[in-house]
Each structure stands twice: as structure tokens, then as C-alpha cells.
Motif scaffolding. Structure first.
Motif, PDB file in Angstrom:
ATOM      1  N   GLY A  10       0.791  -1.228   0.000  1.00 57.52           N
ATOM      2  CA  GLY A  10       0.000   0.000   0.000  1.00 57.52           C
ATOM      3  C   GLY A  10       0.822   1.276   0.000  1.00 57.52           C
ATOM      4  N   ILE A  11       2.128   1.153  -0.229  1.00 59.22           N
ATOM      5  CA  ILE A  11       2.997   2.334  -0.193  1.00 59.22           C
ATOM      6  C   ILE A  11       2.743   3.236  -1.396  1.00 59.22           C
ATOM      7  CG2 ILE A  11       5.399   3.112  -0.239  1.00 59.22           C
ATOM      8  CD1 ILE A  11       6.089   0.594   1.410  1.00 59.22           C
ATOM      9  N   GLY A  12       2.561   2.655  -2.591  1.00 59.29           N
ATOM     10  CA  GLY A  12       2.276   3.462  -3.785  1.00 59.29           C
ATOM     11  C   GLY A  12       1.024   4.303  -3.633  1.00 59.29           C
ATOM     12  N   PRO A  13      -0.099   3.691  -3.231  1.00 58.84           N
ATOM     13  CA  PRO A  13      -1.299   4.504  -3.012  1.00 58.84           C
ATOM     14  C   PRO A  13      -1.121   5.544  -1.912  1.00 58.84           C
ATOM     15  CG  PRO A  13      -1.911   2.203  -3.261  1.00 58.84           C
ATOM     16  CD  PRO A  13      -0.407   2.253  -3.187  1.00 58.84           C
ATOM     17  N   ALA A  14      -0.379   5.207  -0.858  1.00 58.42           N
ATOM     18  CA  ALA A  14      -0.168   6.171   0.229  1.00 58.42           C
ATOM     19  C   ALA A  14       0.633   7.371  -0.260  1.00 58.42           C
ATOM     20  CB  ALA A  14       0.547   5.493   1.402  1.00 58.42           C
ATOM     21  N   LEU A  15       1.670   7.132  -1.060  1.00 60.66           N
ATOM     22  CA  LEU A  15       2.462   8.244  -1.603  1.00 60.66           C
ATOM     23  C   LEU A  15       1.635   9.085  -2.564  1.00 60.66           C
ATOM     24  CD1 LEU A  15       6.090   7.035  -2.419  1.00 60.66           C
ATOM     25  CD2 LEU A  15       5.401   8.938  -0.967  1.00 60.66           C
ATOM     26  N   THR A  16       0.846   8.417  -3.408  1.00 58.55           N
ATOM     27  CA  THR A  16      -0.007   9.134  -4.352  1.00 58.55           C
ATOM     28  C   THR A  16      -1.002  10.011  -3.602  1.00 58.55           C
ATOM     29  OG1 THR A  16       0.248   7.351  -5.968  1.00 58.55           O
ATOM     30  CG2 THR A  16      -1.617   8.841  -6.270  1.00 58.55           C
ATOM     31  N   SER A  17      -1.594   9.471  -2.559  1.00 59.81           N
ATOM     32  CA  SER A  17      -2.538  10.252  -1.748  1.00 59.81           C
ATOM     33  C   SER A  17      -1.843  11.405  -1.041  1.00 59.81           C
ATOM     34  CB  SER A  17      -3.221   9.343  -0.722  1.00 59.81           C
ATOM     35  OG  SER A  17      -4.052   8.412  -1.371  1.00 59.81           O
ATOM     36  N   ALA A  18      -0.614  11.180  -0.589  1.00 63.93           N
ATOM     37  CA  ALA A  18       0.136  12.253   0.073  1.00 63.93           C
ATOM     38  C   ALA A  18       0.429  13.388  -0.903  1.00 63.93           C
ATOM     39  CB  ALA A  18       1.434  11.709   0.670  1.00 63.93           C
ATOM     40  N   LEU A  19       0.748  13.050  -2.154  1.00 62.19           N
ATOM     41  CA  LEU A  19       0.976  14.098  -3.151  1.00 62.19           C
ATOM     42  C   LEU A  19      -0.336  14.827  -3.452  1.00 62.19           C
ATOM     43  CD1 LEU A  19       3.041  15.495  -4.990  1.00 62.19           C
ATOM     44  CD2 LEU A  19       2.398  13.847  -6.771  1.00 62.19           C
ATOM     45  N   ALA A  20      -1.438  14.104  -3.525  1.00 62.58           N
ATOM     46  CA  ALA A  20      -2.745  14.741  -3.746  1.00 62.58           C
ATOM     47  C   ALA A  20      -3.084  15.679  -2.586  1.00 62.58           C
ATOM     48  CB  ALA A  20      -3.835  13.685  -3.922  1.00 62.58           C
ATOM     49  N   ASP A  21      -2.781  15.256  -1.359  1.00 66.27           N
ATOM     50  CA  ASP A  21      -3.015  16.124  -0.195  1.00 66.27           C
ATOM     51  C   ASP A  21      -2.171  17.386  -0.280  1.00 66.27           C
ATOM     52  OD1 ASP A  21      -4.809  14.269   0.824  1.00 66.27           O
ATOM     53  OD2 ASP A  21      -3.364  13.414   2.258  1.00 66.27           O
ATOM     54  N   LEU A  22      -0.903  17.229  -0.679  1.00 68.12           N
ATOM     55  CA  LEU A  22      -0.024  18.392  -0.824  1.00 68.12           C
ATOM     56  C   LEU A  22      -0.578  19.332  -1.895  1.00 68.12           C
ATOM     57  CD1 LEU A  22       2.599  19.954  -0.248  1.00 68.12           C
ATOM     58  CD2 LEU A  22       3.723  18.465  -1.938  1.00 68.12           C
ATOM     59  N   ALA A  23      -1.009  18.761  -3.018  1.00 71.36           N
ATOM     60  CA  ALA A  23      -1.572  19.582  -4.099  1.00 71.36           C
ATOM     61  C   ALA A  23      -2.785  20.363  -3.615  1.00 71.36           C
ATOM     62  CB  ALA A  23      -1.946  18.691  -5.286  1.00 71.36           C
ATOM     63  N   ARG A  24      -3.640  19.690  -2.886  1.00 71.53           N
ATOM     64  CA  ARG A  24      -4.839  20.347  -2.335  1.00 71.53           C
ATOM     65  C   ARG A  24      -4.435  21.478  -1.397  1.00 71.53           C
ATOM     66  NH1 ARG A  24      -6.770  16.073  -0.583  1.00 71.53           N
ATOM     67  NH2 ARG A  24      -8.011  15.451  -2.371  1.00 71.53           N
ATOM     68  N   ASP A  25      -3.463  21.205  -0.507  1.00 73.88           N
ATOM     69  CA  ASP A  25      -2.993  22.226   0.437  1.00 73.88           C
ATOM     70  C   ASP A  25      -2.378  23.430  -0.278  1.00 73.88           C
ATOM     71  OD1 ASP A  25      -3.797  20.568   2.505  1.00 73.88           O
ATOM     72  OD2 ASP A  25      -1.753  19.889   2.995  1.00 73.88           O
ATOM     73  N   LEU A  26      -1.787  23.202  -1.438  1.00 75.10           N
ATOM     74  CA  LEU A  26      -1.170  24.287  -2.212  1.00 75.10           C
ATOM     75  C   LEU A  26      -2.187  25.061  -3.042  1.00 75.10           C
ATOM     76  CD1 LEU A  26       2.044  22.406  -3.399  1.00 75.10           C
ATOM     77  CD2 LEU A  26       1.931  24.300  -1.746  1.00 75.10           C
ATOM     78  N   GLY A  27      -3.442  24.607  -3.023  1.00 74.79           N
ATOM     79  CA  GLY A  27      -4.494  25.293  -3.770  1.00 74.79           C
ATOM     80  C   GLY A  27      -4.601  24.859  -5.224  1.00 74.79           C
ATOM     81  N   CYS A  28      -4.031  23.710  -5.573  1.00 71.66           N
ATOM     82  CA  CYS A  28      -4.135  23.211  -6.948  1.00 71.66           C
ATOM     83  C   CYS A  28      -5.584  22.832  -7.249  1.00 71.66           C
ATOM     84  CB  CYS A  28      -3.249  21.976  -7.139  1.00 71.66           C
ATOM     85  SG  CYS A  28      -1.478  22.329  -7.047  1.00 71.66           S
ATOM     86  N   TYR A  29      -5.996  23.025  -8.495  1.00 73.76           N
ATOM     87  CA  TYR A  29      -7.354  22.656  -8.884  1.00 73.76           C
ATOM     88  C   TYR A  29      -7.507  21.149  -8.994  1.00 73.76           C
ATOM     89  CZ  TYR A  29      -5.580  22.047 -13.651  1.00 73.76           C
ATOM     90  OH  TYR A  29      -4.875  21.635 -14.758  1.00 73.76           O
ATOM     91  N   GLY A  30      -6.414  20.418  -9.144  1.00 73.79           N
ATOM     92  CA  GLY A  30      -6.473  18.972  -9.255  1.00 73.79           C
ATOM     93  C   GLY A  30      -5.093  18.391  -9.491  1.00 73.79           C
TER      94      GLY A  30
END
Length: 147
Positions: A81-101
């Protein structure tokens, strides 16, 4: 497992086996110097087990989004589950940075990558290559998928 944002060249080199080829010193320095470039490493018992890189890109009609550029998981840690966890962590970072997606492109015949991105919440768009995207509900978001 612990996920850390990497900002030092030494840490990139220590995780070098997770990239397609060994990190180049000049390219590493340039990557780390750009605030729009992001590198997250998953550690298991302080050993680099997986890496994900993301690059913020800006479009005049959408604003800034996150492109998931590379995901690499050490075969010894596959299936945990490390790949999905890293992908989700990058998505969380993107959201925190105000990215649209966020989006990533993978071959339609790559079932492992497709499974990772789906399990991390990505939604596939059909085609010869699959584009997975994550839409974040932000002010002014039209809900249109990136092209």
C-alpha cells in the motif's frame, strides 16, 4: 512507514535506486531549487522504499494543477500500500497548495499502475493511455476535467 518531503540532494541520492535511472547531480539541484517541484519519499525502518515526484503546472484557463511525474516503489516493498499512500500524500499536498487537481498518465496495459492510482482515488479517462485525475473542490472550480 513514514512519508517525508525531500529537499536535500543527499536524500535524493539515498533514494536513487527508486528512480528509472540514477539521479544526476545537476538535475537534482535544479529540481530541488524549484518550489514548484515536489519529491516525497516513503521510508520503512528509515530505508527509502518508494518515491513520488510532482510538478505544479499552470494553465491560463484553470490555474495551477499537480502533475504526478513519477512513482517508483522498491520491489521488496511492493503490495504493502505504499504506492497509493504516496499518491494520496501528493494529492493532499496539491490540495494544500491550492491546486485545482492532479493528474498522471499511464499506459492502458499497465495494470499495477492503474490499480495504484484507482486505490488512491484517481478517476480514469478512457483512451490508449489512461489519464487519472483528482478534482479538488476549490472556489471557482468549474468541475471540468483537465485536457
Amino acid at each position: 512507514m513514514e512519508i517525508r518531503r525531500v529537499t536535500r540532494a543527499e536524500d535524493v541520492q539515498a533514494a536513487g535506486h527508486l528512480f528509472e535511472s540514477p539521479p544526476l547531480p545537476e538535475a537534482t539541484a535544479r529540481f530541488l531549487a524549484d518550489e514548484r517541484h515536489h519529491l516525497l519519499v516513503a521510508y520503512v525502518d528509515d530505508a527509502p522504499a518508494a518515491v513520488v515526484t510532482g510538478v505544479e503546472t499552470t494553465r491560463p484557463d484553470r490555474g495551477t494543477g499537480m502533475f504526478l511525474h513519477e512513482l517508483g516503489v522498491d520491489a521488496r516493498f511492493s503490495g504493502r500500500g505504499i504506492g497509493p499512500a504516496l499518491t494520496s500524500a501528493l494529492a493532499d499536498l496539491a490540495r494544500d497548495l491550492g491546486c485545482y487537481g492532479m493528474w498522471v498518465v499511464t499506459e492502458a496495459d499497465n495494470p499495477v499502475a492503474r490499480s495504484v492510482y484507482r486505490s488512491a482515488g484517481g478517476v480514469a479517462q478512457a483512451g490508449p493511455r489512461e489519464v487519472f485525475h483528482w478534482s479538488f473542490d476549490l472556489p471557482g472550480d468549474t468541475g471540468a476535467a483537465p485536457a
